[in-house]
Design a protein around this motif. Structure first.
Motif, PDB file in Angstrom:
ATOM      1  N   LEU A  53       1.156  -1.234  -0.433  1.00  0.00           N
ATOM      2  CA  LEU A  53       0.248   0.443  -0.209  1.00  0.00           C
ATOM      3  C   LEU A  53       0.847   0.874  -0.230  1.00  0.00           C
ATOM      4  O   LEU A  53       0.226   2.363  -0.160  1.00  0.00           O
ATOM      5  N   VAL A  54       2.265   1.164   0.326  1.00  0.00           N
ATOM      6  CA  VAL A  54       2.866   2.309   0.417  1.00  0.00           C
ATOM      7  C   VAL A  54       2.846   2.979  -0.591  1.00  0.00           C
ATOM      8  O   VAL A  54       3.363   2.599  -2.248  1.00  0.00           O
ATOM      9  N   LEU A  55       2.969   4.456  -1.476  1.00  0.00           N
ATOM     10  CA  LEU A  55       3.396   5.045  -2.204  1.00  0.00           C
ATOM     11  C   LEU A  55       4.883   5.826  -2.089  1.00  0.00           C
ATOM     12  O   LEU A  55       5.416   5.714  -1.293  1.00  0.00           O
ATOM     13  N   LYS A  56       5.403   5.892  -3.507  1.00  0.00           N
ATOM     14  CA  LYS A  56       6.557   6.339  -3.236  1.00  0.00           C
ATOM     15  C   LYS A  56       6.585   8.109  -4.147  1.00  0.00           C
ATOM     16  O   LYS A  56       5.591   8.222  -5.706  1.00  0.00           O
TER      17      LYS A  56
ATOM     18  N   THR B 104       4.780   5.084   8.163  1.00  0.00           N
ATOM     19  CA  THR B 104       5.380   4.715   6.539  1.00  0.00           C
ATOM     20  C   THR B 104       4.353   4.866   5.696  1.00  0.00           C
ATOM     21  O   THR B 104       4.507   5.766   4.828  1.00  0.00           O
ATOM     22  N   VAL B 105       2.706   4.219   5.852  1.00  0.00           N
ATOM     23  CA  VAL B 105       2.685   4.061   4.775  1.00  0.00           C
ATOM     24  C   VAL B 105       1.330   5.535   4.756  1.00  0.00           C
ATOM     25  O   VAL B 105       1.553   6.421   3.219  1.00  0.00           O
ATOM     26  N   GLN B 106       0.780   5.737   6.005  1.00  0.00           N
ATOM     27  CA  GLN B 106       0.225   7.262   6.264  1.00  0.00           C
ATOM     28  C   GLN B 106       0.962   7.849   5.426  1.00  0.00           C
ATOM     29  O   GLN B 106       0.523   8.920   5.105  1.00  0.00           O
ATOM     30  N   ARG B 107       2.662   8.081   5.932  1.00  0.00           N
ATOM     31  CA  ARG B 107       3.317   9.609   5.287  1.00  0.00           C
ATOM     32  C   ARG B 107       3.137   9.098   3.946  1.00  0.00           C
ATOM     33  O   ARG B 107       3.434  10.618   3.450  1.00  0.00           O
ATOM     34  N   SER B 108       3.088   8.205   3.279  1.00  0.00           N
ATOM     35  CA  SER B 108       3.300   8.065   2.243  1.00  0.00           C
ATOM     36  C   SER B 108       1.482   8.478   1.013  1.00  0.00           C
ATOM     37  O   SER B 108       1.948   8.623   0.275  1.00  0.00           O
ATOM     38  N   TRP B 109       1.248   8.642   1.705  1.00  0.00           N
ATOM     39  CA  TRP B 109      -0.363   8.997   0.751  1.00  0.00           C
ATOM     40  C   TRP B 109      -0.785  10.189   0.984  1.00  0.00           C
ATOM     41  O   TRP B 109      -0.928  10.785   2.126  1.00  0.00           O
ATOM     42  N   PRO B 110      -0.787  11.138  -0.387  1.00  0.00           N
ATOM     43  CA  PRO B 110      -0.672  12.433   0.139  1.00  0.00           C
ATOM     44  C   PRO B 110      -1.994  12.360   0.000  1.00  0.00           C
ATOM     45  O   PRO B 110      -2.335  14.140   0.599  1.00  0.00           O
ATOM     46  N   SER B 111      -3.358  11.868   0.433  1.00  0.00           N
ATOM     47  CA  SER B 111      -4.905  12.427   1.212  1.00  0.00           C
ATOM     48  C   SER B 111      -4.822  12.736   2.149  1.00  0.00           C
ATOM     49  O   SER B 111      -5.473  12.979   3.027  1.00  0.00           O
ATOM     50  N   THR B 112      -3.149  12.403   3.009  1.00  0.00           N
ATOM     51  CA  THR B 112      -2.924  12.090   5.264  1.00  0.00           C
ATOM     52  C   THR B 112      -2.624  13.879   4.850  1.00  0.00           C
ATOM     53  O   THR B 112      -3.340  14.418   5.771  1.00  0.00           O
TER      54      THR B 112
END
Length: 422
Positions: free
Chosen positions: A90-93, A260-268
């Motif tokens: 689920l993480v985004l780069k 780490t996952v949530q920090r990578s999401w623009p929606s957060t």
């Protein structure tokens, strides 16, 4: 058959009845106002093709026989250690060289995600593949419209799921598909305007979408915008997710790992508290030493950059508030008839105590009135719109309605039915 009746009379009446039935069925369908459901954060399914993922050794790294794998929300993936596989998938780069100028996030190595079922209601009825009262999403609203107003799934009720990890600047194709879906629904309903029903993050996204459309288009195609728990002004829980992670109340998820996952999401970032609602002097985060020492810093919407730097996430401010903060002017009205529905009477996170920099989980410090996620004060933004547009704006407060459970609240079901009926 009587002697005087022609032999073709029974055929004539049979064909006539068929034509009458077809006629009535068609006109009945056209009498119903089209409804399009827009989910919130976590309300869309996410699937992926895996092809050489570099996830932990115990994770599936390739899709068997080319079949995609459900990432969100497949309940067994919440169990340890499968939750680590979900986190990787689920993480985004981000491409560092372009984060200020263009949409730049992409999937992790070997992961190709997609959102299934655009236009199809079935993918937003439940939050997971386990259908229980705890995972119900739009299922109650759909069932209510079917039972009370004779609606039919995927005919006059449709859905517009999207990748909830993204912010509006990366959803251009989605918005174009949504516009086409609205126009197609309008024409199939013989010119009856569409009712948009959106939840949480979906409400803010639809506000952004409506801002991007000319007024004459909105006047022609949109009959009503129903925002349920619309997170227009952002939520403090997004700050919690950025600082120490937010496990959504699921005990098997380590908040720090999910950070780490949530920090990578623009929606957060897109859902961080907005100054237009929270102001520039209201304490959101208090960083303090051990008692009885006083706080060493207080952070508001005015100095989030310093907070992110203290959290060793200075890059996050550049990729977040600096990039997404001005995407949606929440003080600008949608330009269509609107009903904002909010829950109240439940403690909702207002400020955070962050004991130290690093990997210490933050604690709730103060709460305010709301639905447990979105503060009731957000309703003020909707009320302010009424003085800025000609179309009416209504605000409905539902006592003790929780942010997710509100979607099954009988008061909301009757409200939505009333909107589409009229």
């Amino acid at each position: 058959m009587s002697q005087g009746a022609p032999f073709w009379a029974p055929v004539f009446w049979f064909v006539s009845l068929l034509l009458l039935a077809a006629c009535c069925q068609g006109s009945d369908s056209q009498e119903r106002t089209p409804v399009i459901l827009v989910p919130g954060n976590g309300g869309s399914q996410l699937w992926a093709h895996l092809n050489g993922a570099e996830s932990p050794w115990y994770c599936r790294r390739r899709s068997p026989e080319g079949r995609p794998q459900q990432l969100w929300l497949e309940m067994s993936s919440l169990l340890y250690p499968a939750v680590n596989c979900m986190a990787y998938n689920l993480v985004l780069k981000t491409q560092p060289e372009s984060f200020l100028t263009a949409a730049s996030t992409h999937d992790n190595v070997g992961v190709q995600t997609f959102v299934p079922g655009f236009g199809i209601v079935d993918t937003v009825l439940w939050l997971s593949n386990w259908q229980t009262k705890y995972t119900a999403y739009y299922s109650s609203i759909v069932a209510h419209l079917e039972e009370k107003l004779n609606y039919t799934k995927n005919i006059d009720i449709k859905a517009a799921p999207y990748d909830f990890r993204k912010a509006p600047d990366e959803l251009g194709d989605y918005f174009q598909s949504l516009k086409t879906l609205i126009e197609d629904s309008f024409h199939r309903a013989s010119g009856r305007k569409v009712v948009l029903v959106a939840h949480s993050l979906g409400g803010k996204l639809m506000l952004h979408f409506l801002h991007s459309q000319p007024q004459h288009w909105k006047d022609q195609y949109i009959g009503h915008f129903v925002a349920i728990g619309g997170a227009f002004g952002g939520v403090t829980v997004s700050l919690l997710a950025m600082l120490s992670g937010y496990n959504l109340g699921i005990a098997t998820i380590n908040p720090l790992q999910f950070r780490t996952v949530q920090r990578s999401w623009p929606s957060t970032h897109y859902l961080l508290p907005d100054a237009i609602l929270f102001g520039s002097d209201r304490p959101l985060v208090k960083s303090k030493r051990a008692p009885p020492s006083p706080p060493d810093a207080v952070y508001t919407t005015a100095n989030l950059s310093a907070l992110f730097a203290k959290a060793s996430f200075a890059k996050g401010y550049a990729e977040g508030p600096a990039r997404y903060g001005e995407l949606t002017d929440v003080g600008k009205p949608p330009g269509v008839t609107t009903t904002c529905v909010f829950g109240d009477g439940l403690p909702t996170l207002a400020s955070i105590v962050w004991p130290k920099v690093g990997d210490k989980v933050a604690d709730a410090d103060e709460h305010e009135d709301g639905d447990g996620t979105v503060a009731a004060s957000t309703a003020r933004l909707c009320r302010d719109w009424s003085a800025k547009q000609a179309a009416p704006v209504r605000v409905a407060r539902l006592a003790k309605a929780q942010h997710l459970a509100i979607l099954s609240d009988v008061r909301l079901l009757e409200l939505v039915a009333g909107v589409v009926r009229n």
